[in-house]
Write a protein that holds these residues in place. Structure first.
Motif, PDB file in Angstrom:
ATOM      1  N   ILE A  87      -6.560   0.448  -5.132  1.00 56.21           N
ATOM      2  CA  ILE A  87      -5.847  -0.832  -5.022  1.00 56.21           C
ATOM      3  C   ILE A  87      -6.878  -1.955  -4.939  1.00 56.21           C
ATOM      4  CG2 ILE A  87      -4.245  -2.228  -3.670  1.00 56.21           C
ATOM      5  CD1 ILE A  87      -2.999   0.216  -2.601  1.00 56.21           C
ATOM      6  N   PHE A 146      -9.449   1.106  -1.332  1.00 53.76           N
ATOM      7  CA  PHE A 146      -9.186  -0.338  -1.341  1.00 53.76           C
ATOM      8  C   PHE A 146     -10.449  -1.054  -1.815  1.00 53.76           C
ATOM      9  CE2 PHE A 146      -6.153   1.403   1.623  1.00 53.76           C
ATOM     10  CZ  PHE A 146      -4.995   0.699   1.334  1.00 53.76           C
ATOM     11  N   SER A 179       0.830  -1.210   0.000  1.00 52.82           N
ATOM     12  CA  SER A 179       0.000   0.000   0.000  1.00 52.82           C
ATOM     13  C   SER A 179       0.862   1.256   0.000  1.00 52.82           C
ATOM     14  CB  SER A 179      -0.918   0.004   1.233  1.00 52.82           C
ATOM     15  OG  SER A 179      -1.710  -1.151   1.261  1.00 52.82           O
ATOM     16  N   LYS A 229      -4.191   5.555   4.110  1.00 50.54           N
ATOM     17  CA  LYS A 229      -5.574   5.176   3.763  1.00 50.54           C
ATOM     18  C   LYS A 229      -6.336   6.351   3.135  1.00 50.54           C
ATOM     19  CE  LYS A 229      -6.364   1.690   7.355  1.00 50.54           C
ATOM     20  NZ  LYS A 229      -7.113   1.391   8.591  1.00 50.54           N
TER      21      LYS A 229
END
Length: 776
Positions: free
Chosen positions: A732, A755, A721, A750
């Protein structure tokens, strides 16, 4: 200079003592010049010339105060005793005559010539050997100073020269007579002299015994004690041993009483002390027994430090010394909390596993400091001999306990933090398997009765907090690995490296390079570029070296007078450190057909991996390039097979295999690549190339694929990440089963990433391919 000559060899004058060739014994050395001579000898080739003084009370002997013949010896061991003297283990090598004597600096030197033995008729020498052994046997029977075991050892000697020397070393004769034996070159003459000396000693002994029997009848107890003491003093003065063995035995007895040993061990120590008192000082066995007793009294048997069980204080110390490493810190704090509640917990056995430079060893030191325990470290890298762990049997010359017992002696407490460094680098050969010997050390159920071959008595290691470190857990044998609690330190992220550099490394290097904090400032963007473009590692050793380089450059600028303060910016970095050493993956500038961005995990952290697919007319051959490992090749085959089986649903010509060749390439072909996380990336690139649909430039992905299109979990999501964030990706695609790992990712990362958990390749294609979602 011939082989028989030695120039400027260090000289050690002996008082009341003489060393013969082939003798191995301990010497106590206290004079400063003698200590300097020993140290010079150990720096040269360990050879030293031992020669006796004519008078024992001279502290600074001149040439005329020394005998002209002595012994060339090898220094095998040197240990500093608590009383300030040095105990040296020497082995006599050759007779030698002294040609020149000089005082050089803080010690004496001599030029010598080796003296060879002179032999005559072998049969006559053989006869004299038998006579000498016969006389020595009779002497042993009437003497209480030489044991039968000593005679048995002497009787096994078949060399006449060596026999004469060893018999002379055990005879209680004057130093002048011993020197006469040493100076006698002719072996036949030497044997004759000893036969005569033994005969005289036997007569004296018989007279002493006769007088003793007569005096015993009329002597009262106090007179007897007085007589014995005076006799002992006279003998000790004659031998040059003014303090005498009695004082030494009393000191050892006092140490045994203070050592607080278990009763069983104390009985053994007292028994050995009794043996030591009876064995002659010049006997080799005497030094062996004394060495054993000193090890017993120097070990900690009951001394322990009191643990500081304040969890908040410990947490503060760990955070102060190390940034990150939350799992390890949490485990240490759990240990403290449980011990505070139970007070009877056995020492845990932790293994910190991770790449070099991540702070495993320094973390163990911080753990010791946080709980107020002594810290001791033993390096196991390259250890091949089992005796290094368990010690040597006492029957061997120069025997020592193993590293565990030596470490406990240094710790001086029974509950230290004991670091077993590089436990994965132990090896085994014909000398045994040290990793098998470690099984007993690291088993909480067994190490309460650890047995060392030298100590022989059980030693309790159950209160020790063992911490092992390893780079590669796979190199640790299974049974040994099973005894330890593995804590993996994957490496530092960029964010953590920045904090470590700012809080620890840069201030340390500024201080070590003689700068002040105000004289050097490194901007945030420069520090980030330094981490990304000048280092590629899991730890921070390389980063510290680069920061040290910056400090040296700044010091040069300041000393030259060009500037009084250096501010390092991103542009200045190349001027100071040269061109960047590494590059890192960047996101594509636009959507690409047949090219997908994967995420990779390496020992140096995460990185992006571009996978390219090219299709051209052919006969269905699949070519894989880019120095791929077996696992990645299998992933490509699995992706290829899945696409062939689903060609119709994916809008691909089912006969594409028969008409085309396919080439899958992973750039940077010189770098080996392997791992089970490139499956969905390869499949996506293949579908893109076969359908003509481009892959979105902002999407990165990681995950393994099965033949049915399922997406399997991967490792290293945190590092991957970070590499995606650094490369400028915004989305991702991850396996659904890796959702649990999202909590390990820093919030700052984040915020810039989306994600997308997936279970099947169809979901991957929906998210990754442009021009609308695919209907599977």
């Amino acid at each position: 200079m011939t082989d028989k000559q030695r120039n400027n060899i260090p000289l050690l004058p002996l008082r009341g003592l003489l060393v013969y060739p082939s003798m191995v014994l301990h010497l106590d050395v206290g004079r400063e010049k003698s200590v300097q001579a020993l140290e010079q000898s150990m720096m040269d080739d360990n050879e030293i010339f031992l020669v006796s003084q004519k008078e024992v009370n001279i502290d600074e002997p001149a040439y005329e105060d020394l005998y002209s013949v002595g012994t060339v010896a090898r220094v095998k061991q040197m240990v500093k005793l608590p009383n300030g003297t040095n105990r040296v283990l020497v082995e006599g090598l050759h007779r030698a005559g002294m040609d020149e004597f000089s005082e050089e600096g803080d010690f004496y030197r001599a030029s010598i010539e080796i003296i060879e033995d002179e032999h005559e008729d072998k049969n006559e020498e053989e006869a004299l050997m038998r006579m000498l052994l016969e006389q020595f046997e009779k002497f042993v029977k009437v003497s209480k100073k030489v044991t039968q075991e000593t005679y048995n050892t002497v009787a096994d000697t078949d060399d006449p020269s060596h026999l004469a020397d060893i018999v002379s070393s055990h005879l209680p004769i004057k130093l002048k007579d011993k020197q006469d034996v040493l100076e006698t070159r002719n072996v036949k003459e030497r044997l004759n002299k000893l036969i005569e000396l033994i005969g005289n000693e036997r007569e004296v002994l018989q007279i002493e015994q006769k007088i003793g029997r007569q005096v015993k009848k009329s002597m009262e107890k106090t007179q007897k004690e007085y007589y014995l003491r005076e006799q002992m003093k006279a003998i000790q003065n004659e031998l040059g041993d003014k303090d005498g063995k009695t004082g030494e035995v009393a000191q050892l007895k006092e140490k045994i009483d203070k050592a607080s040993m278990p009763e069983r061990v104390e009985q053994v120590a007292l028994k050995e002390l009794g043996r030591y008192e009876k064995v002659p000082q010049s006997s080799a066995e005497s030094s062996v027994i004394r060495n054993y007793i000193e090890w017993l009294v120097s070990l900690p048997w009951s001394e322990e430090t009191e643990d500081n069980l304040d969890v908040n204080r410990a947490e503060g110390i760990l955070d102060e010394d190390h940034y990150g490493l939350e799992k390890v810190k949490e485990r240490v704090l759990e240990y403290l909390a449980v011990q505070k509640l139970t007070q009877t917990i056995k020492g845990p056995i932790l293994c910190l596993a991770g790449p070099p430079g991540v702070g495993k060893t320094s973390l163990a030191k911080s753990i010791a400091r946080s709980i107020n325990r002594k810290f001791v470290r033993v390096s196991l890298g390259g250890v091949r001999d089992e005796a290094e762990i368990r010690g040597h049997r006492r029957t061997y010359i120069g025997a020592m306990p193993g590293r565990i017992i030596q470490g406990m002696k240094r710790a001086e407490t029974v509950n230290p933090v004991f670091l077993l460094d590089e436990i994965d680098k132990m090896a085994s050969d014909f000398r045994g398997d040290p990793s098998s010997a470690m099984l007993e050390v690291l088993d909480p159920e067994q190490n309460g009765t650890f047995s060392d071959h030298f100590i022989e008595e059980n030693y309790d290691l159950s209160k020790v907090m063992f911490i092992a470190t390893a780079n590669n857990v796979a190199n640790i044998p299974g049974p040994l690995r099973d005894r330890m609690e593995m804590i993996t330190i994957a490496g530092y992220t960029e964010v953590e490296k920045q904090q470590i550099a700012k809080e620890h490394l840069l201030p340390k290097q500024i201080k070590e390079n003689g700068l002040k904090k105000s004289q050097l400032q490194v901007r945030e963007e420069a520090l980030l570029k330094l981490i990304r473009r000048y280092t590629r590692e899991a730890g921070v050793r390389g980063l510290e070296r680069e920061l040290a380089g910056l400090c040296r450059k700044a010091a040069k600028i300041i000393v030259a007078g060009d500037k009084q303060r250096v501010v390092v910016t991103e542009k200045m970095l190349e001027e100071l450190l040269g061109r960047p050493k590494f590059r890192y993956g960047r996101a594509e500038l636009e959507d690409q057909i047949g090219a997908a961005t994967g995420l990779a995990y390496t020992t140096a952290g995460g990185d992006t991996l571009s996978i390219e697919v090219s299709i051209y007319p052919g006969k269905g051959n699949l070519t894989l390039t880019g120095k791929l490992g077996d696992v990645m090749k299998e992933s490509a085959q699995a992706a290829f097979s899945y696409i062939r089986s689903r060609a119709a649903e994916l809008d691909i010509d089912p006969e594409f295999v028969e008409k085309n060749d396919i080439h899958i390439h992973v750039p940077e072909g010189a770098t080996p690549k392997d791992g089970p996380s490139a499956g969905i990336t390869m499949a996506t690139a293949l579908v893109s190339a076969l359908t003509g649909r481009p892959v979105r430039k902002e999407v990165g992905m990681t995950g393994e694929i099965t033949l049915r299109g399922r997406v399997l979990p991967i490792g290293g999501l945190k590092e991957k990440s970070l590499s995606a964030h650094r490369a400028g990706l915004t989305k991702i695609i991850i396996p659904d089963e890796n959702k649990k790992d999202l909590e390990d990712i820093p919030d700052s990362i984040k915020e810039g990433l989306t994600f997308v958990p997936v279970k099947h390749l169809d979901e991957v294609l929906d998210q990754a391919l442009a021009e609308g979602a695919h209907e599977g």
